[in-house]
Structure formats: structure tokens, C-alpha cells
Design a protein around this motif. Structure first.
Motif, PDB file in Angstrom:
ATOM      1  N   ALA A 199      46.782 -15.033  -1.371  1.00  0.00           N
ATOM      2  CA  ALA A 199      45.780 -15.294  -2.422  1.00  0.00           C
ATOM      3  C   ALA A 199      44.462 -15.594  -1.741  1.00  0.00           C
ATOM      4  O   ALA A 199      44.646 -16.097  -0.239  1.00  0.00           O
ATOM      5  CB  ALA A 199      46.388 -16.602  -3.325  1.00  0.00           C
ATOM      6  N   ARG A 200      43.433 -15.483  -2.041  1.00  0.00           N
ATOM      7  CA  ARG A 200      42.106 -15.859  -1.616  1.00  0.00           C
ATOM      8  C   ARG A 200      42.003 -17.163  -1.377  1.00  0.00           C
ATOM      9  O   ARG A 200      42.398 -18.167  -2.100  1.00  0.00           O
ATOM     10  CB  ARG A 200      40.807 -15.252  -2.191  1.00  0.00           C
ATOM     11  N   ILE A 201      41.484 -17.698  -0.245  1.00  0.00           N
ATOM     12  CA  ILE A 201      41.276 -18.864  -0.080  1.00  0.00           C
ATOM     13  C   ILE A 201      39.689 -19.396  -0.878  1.00  0.00           C
ATOM     14  O   ILE A 201      38.911 -18.655  -0.458  1.00  0.00           O
ATOM     15  CB  ILE A 201      40.862 -19.351   1.403  1.00  0.00           C
ATOM     16  N   PRO A 202      39.876 -20.533  -1.599  1.00  0.00           N
ATOM     17  CA  PRO A 202      38.517 -20.583  -2.302  1.00  0.00           C
ATOM     18  C   PRO A 202      37.272 -21.101  -1.300  1.00  0.00           C
ATOM     19  O   PRO A 202      37.634 -21.633  -0.242  1.00  0.00           O
ATOM     20  CB  PRO A 202      38.918 -21.826  -3.068  1.00  0.00           C
ATOM     21  N   HIS A 203      36.028 -20.635  -1.869  1.00  0.00           N
ATOM     22  CA  HIS A 203      34.924 -20.963  -1.371  1.00  0.00           C
ATOM     23  C   HIS A 203      34.786 -20.381   0.189  1.00  0.00           C
ATOM     24  O   HIS A 203      34.363 -21.119   1.267  1.00  0.00           O
ATOM     25  CB  HIS A 203      34.660 -22.488  -1.293  1.00  0.00           C
ATOM     26  N   THR A 204      35.379 -19.274   0.562  1.00  0.00           N
ATOM     27  CA  THR A 204      35.259 -18.844   1.892  1.00  0.00           C
ATOM     28  C   THR A 204      34.357 -17.485   1.737  1.00  0.00           C
ATOM     29  O   THR A 204      34.523 -16.615   0.566  1.00  0.00           O
ATOM     30  CB  THR A 204      36.540 -18.373   2.473  1.00  0.00           C
ATOM     31  N   ASP A 205      33.345 -17.356   2.681  1.00  0.00           N
ATOM     32  CA  ASP A 205      32.437 -16.388   2.875  1.00  0.00           C
ATOM     33  C   ASP A 205      32.174 -16.063   4.274  1.00  0.00           C
ATOM     34  O   ASP A 205      31.526 -16.898   4.762  1.00  0.00           O
ATOM     35  CB  ASP A 205      31.170 -16.723   2.034  1.00  0.00           C
ATOM     36  N   PRO A 206      32.607 -14.830   4.677  1.00  0.00           N
ATOM     37  CA  PRO A 206      33.187 -13.761   3.920  1.00  0.00           C
ATOM     38  C   PRO A 206      34.576 -14.313   3.446  1.00  0.00           C
ATOM     39  O   PRO A 206      35.170 -15.223   3.935  1.00  0.00           O
ATOM     40  CB  PRO A 206      33.237 -12.626   4.843  1.00  0.00           C
ATOM     41  N   PRO A 207      35.107 -13.577   2.290  1.00  0.00           N
ATOM     42  CA  PRO A 207      36.451 -13.813   1.830  1.00  0.00           C
ATOM     43  C   PRO A 207      37.507 -14.129   2.772  1.00  0.00           C
ATOM     44  O   PRO A 207      37.888 -12.934   3.699  1.00  0.00           O
ATOM     45  CB  PRO A 207      36.751 -12.886   0.755  1.00  0.00           C
ATOM     46  N   GLU A 208      38.351 -15.024   2.675  1.00  0.00           N
ATOM     47  CA  GLU A 208      39.495 -15.084   3.746  1.00  0.00           C
ATOM     48  C   GLU A 208      40.895 -15.367   2.749  1.00  0.00           C
ATOM     49  O   GLU A 208      40.658 -15.652   1.676  1.00  0.00           O
ATOM     50  CB  GLU A 208      39.516 -16.209   4.639  1.00  0.00           C
ATOM     51  N   HIS A 209      42.050 -14.769   3.083  1.00  0.00           N
ATOM     52  CA  HIS A 209      43.242 -14.872   2.282  1.00  0.00           C
ATOM     53  C   HIS A 209      44.247 -15.620   3.226  1.00  0.00           C
ATOM     54  O   HIS A 209      44.283 -15.712   4.242  1.00  0.00           O
ATOM     55  CB  HIS A 209      43.740 -13.443   2.102  1.00  0.00           C
ATOM     56  N   GLU A 210      45.240 -16.111   2.613  1.00  0.00           N
ATOM     57  CA  GLU A 210      46.316 -16.723   3.180  1.00  0.00           C
ATOM     58  C   GLU A 210      47.611 -16.369   2.540  1.00  0.00           C
ATOM     59  O   GLU A 210      47.710 -15.744   1.422  1.00  0.00           O
ATOM     60  CB  GLU A 210      46.358 -18.382   3.049  1.00  0.00           C
ATOM     61  N   PHE A 211      48.746 -16.430   3.289  1.00  0.00           N
ATOM     62  CA  PHE A 211      50.253 -16.181   2.766  1.00  0.00           C
ATOM     63  C   PHE A 211      51.135 -17.454   2.312  1.00  0.00           C
ATOM     64  O   PHE A 211      50.797 -18.434   3.172  1.00  0.00           O
ATOM     65  CB  PHE A 211      50.914 -15.359   3.679  1.00  0.00           C
ATOM     66  N   ARG A 212      51.740 -17.580   1.291  1.00  0.00           N
ATOM     67  CA  ARG A 212      52.939 -18.618   1.112  1.00  0.00           C
ATOM     68  C   ARG A 212      53.947 -17.984   0.754  1.00  0.00           C
ATOM     69  O   ARG A 212      54.032 -16.585   0.515  1.00  0.00           O
ATOM     70  CB  ARG A 212      52.258 -19.364  -0.126  1.00  0.00           C
ATOM     71  N   TRP A 213      55.066 -18.637   0.711  1.00  0.00           N
ATOM     72  CA  TRP A 213      56.104 -18.036   0.293  1.00  0.00           C
ATOM     73  C   TRP A 213      56.533 -17.865  -1.298  1.00  0.00           C
ATOM     74  O   TRP A 213      55.849 -18.679  -1.859  1.00  0.00           O
ATOM     75  CB  TRP A 213      57.382 -19.200   0.471  1.00  0.00           C
ATOM     76  N   GLY A 214      56.973 -16.737  -1.450  1.00  0.00           N
ATOM     77  CA  GLY A 214      56.902 -16.321  -2.986  1.00  0.00           C
ATOM     78  C   GLY A 214      58.084 -16.963  -3.689  1.00  0.00           C
ATOM     79  O   GLY A 214      59.125 -17.727  -2.975  1.00  0.00           O
ATOM     80  N   LEU A 215      58.176 -16.900  -5.000  1.00  0.00           N
ATOM     81  CA  LEU A 215      59.319 -17.609  -5.506  1.00  0.00           C
ATOM     82  C   LEU A 215      60.740 -17.091  -5.102  1.00  0.00           C
ATOM     83  O   LEU A 215      61.571 -17.502  -5.328  1.00  0.00           O
ATOM     84  CB  LEU A 215      59.032 -17.321  -7.282  1.00  0.00           C
ATOM     85  N   ARG A 216      60.983 -15.646  -4.783  1.00  0.00           N
ATOM     86  CA  ARG A 216      62.226 -15.128  -4.660  1.00  0.00           C
ATOM     87  C   ARG A 216      62.603 -15.557  -3.312  1.00  0.00           C
ATOM     88  O   ARG A 216      63.828 -15.933  -2.981  1.00  0.00           O
ATOM     89  CB  ARG A 216      62.036 -13.618  -4.580  1.00  0.00           C
ATOM     90  N   ALA A 217      61.772 -15.805  -2.327  1.00  0.00           N
ATOM     91  CA  ALA A 217      61.981 -16.499  -1.044  1.00  0.00           C
ATOM     92  C   ALA A 217      62.684 -18.019  -1.199  1.00  0.00           C
ATOM     93  O   ALA A 217      63.517 -18.237  -0.619  1.00  0.00           O
ATOM     94  CB  ALA A 217      60.830 -16.401   0.046  1.00  0.00           C
TER      95      ALA A 217
END
Length: 259
Positions: A199-217
């Protein structure tokens, strides 16, 4: 005599229209009462019920090959059909079949949209991940990513993930012999399979994204066993990471109670 042709767009519903229709069909479905279920069961023989259960099991197994959630609407529309009034009884038998015959569990990971996934028990899956079996290189890569996210507090900027992979000689900018397009694997395939969230990290310019654990994990992977594995790599005890140790033991205790 001239004949009016029906255009292709008129004869077949668009993909977006089909999605809307499927959602509307599920919204119109309400779980039948116990008396409705009983009346439905009385109209079928045990052999007919068993046959329908087998069809649902087969449908889910086929869908699960893509490792994407299976919607209740699809199960009803494509398999159960006119027998929807005994849906609860069919799914109860389906769950028993998966647990007793296949050693799997059908888990509803999205209560709002009624989406299910098949998971192994925690011990089996974590053992498979921890073994880093060369026959399953993507599983080993996923285990590394999940470990990094967990040890970093649950969310990691994608730049941190790419730097970690580069240390393992896996460059997201280059096509890998085993993993193919690494960036697509992480941000598309693992995300669709619900192992990761991207998902994109809010209020980041240029846009940055982050990873999290998903529901299956969250459903499949034991955080305690994962922490034990990390501790072994560092030749330390899991308690050396008190925050992660507390989260792992609490999370696995909840999973055991749910099981």
C-alpha cells in the motif's frame, strides 16, 4: 431481407457488469434458518447431499490453485445453485472433508465479502517455510519477506525490502532465474494470494509504498516459529526480542483458540 446483428458488447456482459451482478447475488443471499435447512435436507437423499459436498470440495480445490480468495457468491452460483437453502449444512460437511481428508481448513478471511481461503495447520506450513526447501524457492523468498516485516514492527518500506533482497543477490530490477520478475512477484502475485499487503504510504511525495503481512500469512504462519528461526540465525534466544516475542506468543495463542 436484412438482419439486425447483435453486437458483441450487447450479447455478453462486461467484466465490470459481471462483478456487480455477482456482488448483488451475494447481497441477496441470507443464511437460511434451521427449519429451512431441515426442509431442504428432507427433499434430498444422503447420496445427493454427499455428491453436492464433493462438487463444492472439488470447486474450492481448483480455485485454490491460484491462491486467491474464493467468494461465497461463486460457490453458490457455480456449484450449490438451487440447493442454496441447505448451504450451511453443505459447508459444514465441506469443512469436515477438508480437515479429515486433506488436513486443510477453510477459513473466512473477509467477513464483509464472504471470501474464503484454504490453509494448512500452523505447524505444517511453518515447517515448510522454515525448511527453505529448494523445490519451493518462492516459499523461501516469501519467508524472508515475512520475517523482515515482522521483525521491523509489522510494516516495512519497499526500499528496505529491495535492499534486503539485494544482499541475498536478488535484484528487483533484474529478471531472476528462479523468481522471474521479482517486483511483480511481491507486489502482484503475493498480494493477490493474500500473503502480502502492498500500500501507498499517505502524504508521501514522491509516492512511497510499504509491505505488511496479508490475511493468508496471518492465518497460516506461526509467528513463534518464525521468531525461533530468526533467533537461530542470530544464535540468540527469541526472548532477546521482547516486543516480537510478546506479539508472537499472543498471536499464536489466539490462533490455537480459534482452531
Amino acid at each position: 431481407m436484412s438482419q439486425r446483428r447483435v453486437s458483441h458488447s450487447q450479447s455478453r456482459p462486461s467484466a465490470s457488469r459481471q462483478v456487480i451482478e455477482d456482488d448483488e447475488e451475494d447481497l441477496s443471499f441470507t443464511l437460511p434458518s434451521s427449519s429451512q435447512v431441515q426442509r431442504g435436507m428432507d427433499r434430498l437423499t444422503s447420496a445427493e447431499v454427499d455428491r453436492k459436498v464433493a462438487e463444492v470440495v472439488q470447486f474450492i480445490l481448483i480455485k485454490d490453485q491460484k491462491k486467491v480468495p474464493i467468494k461465497r457468491a461463486d460457490i453458490i452460483k457455480n456449484v450449490i445453485k438451487e440447493n442454496r437453502n441447505i448451504y450451511p449444512e453443505i459447508m459444514k460437511k465441506v469443512n469436515m472433508t477438508f480437515e479429515k481428508v486433506f488436513g486443510l481448513k477453510l477459513v473466512e478471511i473477509d467477513v464483509k465479502n464472504h471470501a474464503f481461503i484454504l490453509v494448512n495447520n500452523l505447524e505444517q506450513v511453518t515447517d515448510r517455510l522454515a525448511s527453505m526447501n529448494p523445490a519451493h524457492p518462492k516459499t523461501g523468498l516469501l519467508f524472508v519477506i515475512l520475517s523482515v516485516i515482522f521483525m521491523k514492527g509489522g510494516a516495512v518500506k519497499e526500499a528496505v525490502v529491495w535492499n534486503t533482497l539485494k544482499k541475498l543477490r536478488v535484484d528487483p530490477g533484474e529478471r531472476h532465474e528462479e523468481f522471474g520478475d521479482v517486483k511483480k512477484l511481491l507486489t502482484d502475485e503475493f498480494v493477490r494470494q493474500k500473503y502480502l499487503e502492498y500500500a501507498r504510504i499517505p502524504h508521501t511525495d514522491p509516492p512511497e509504498h510499504e509491505f505488511r503481512w496479508g490475511l493468508r500469512a496471518e492465518s497460516e504462519v506461526s509467528k513463534t516459529r518464525l521468531l525461533e528461526f530468526v533467533a537461530q540465525l542470530h544464535e540468540k534466544e527469541p526472548q532477546n526480542w521482547p516486543k516480537q516475542y510478546k506479539e508472537a506468543t499472543t498471536s499464536d495463542a489466539r490462533s490455537s483458540q480459534a482452531s
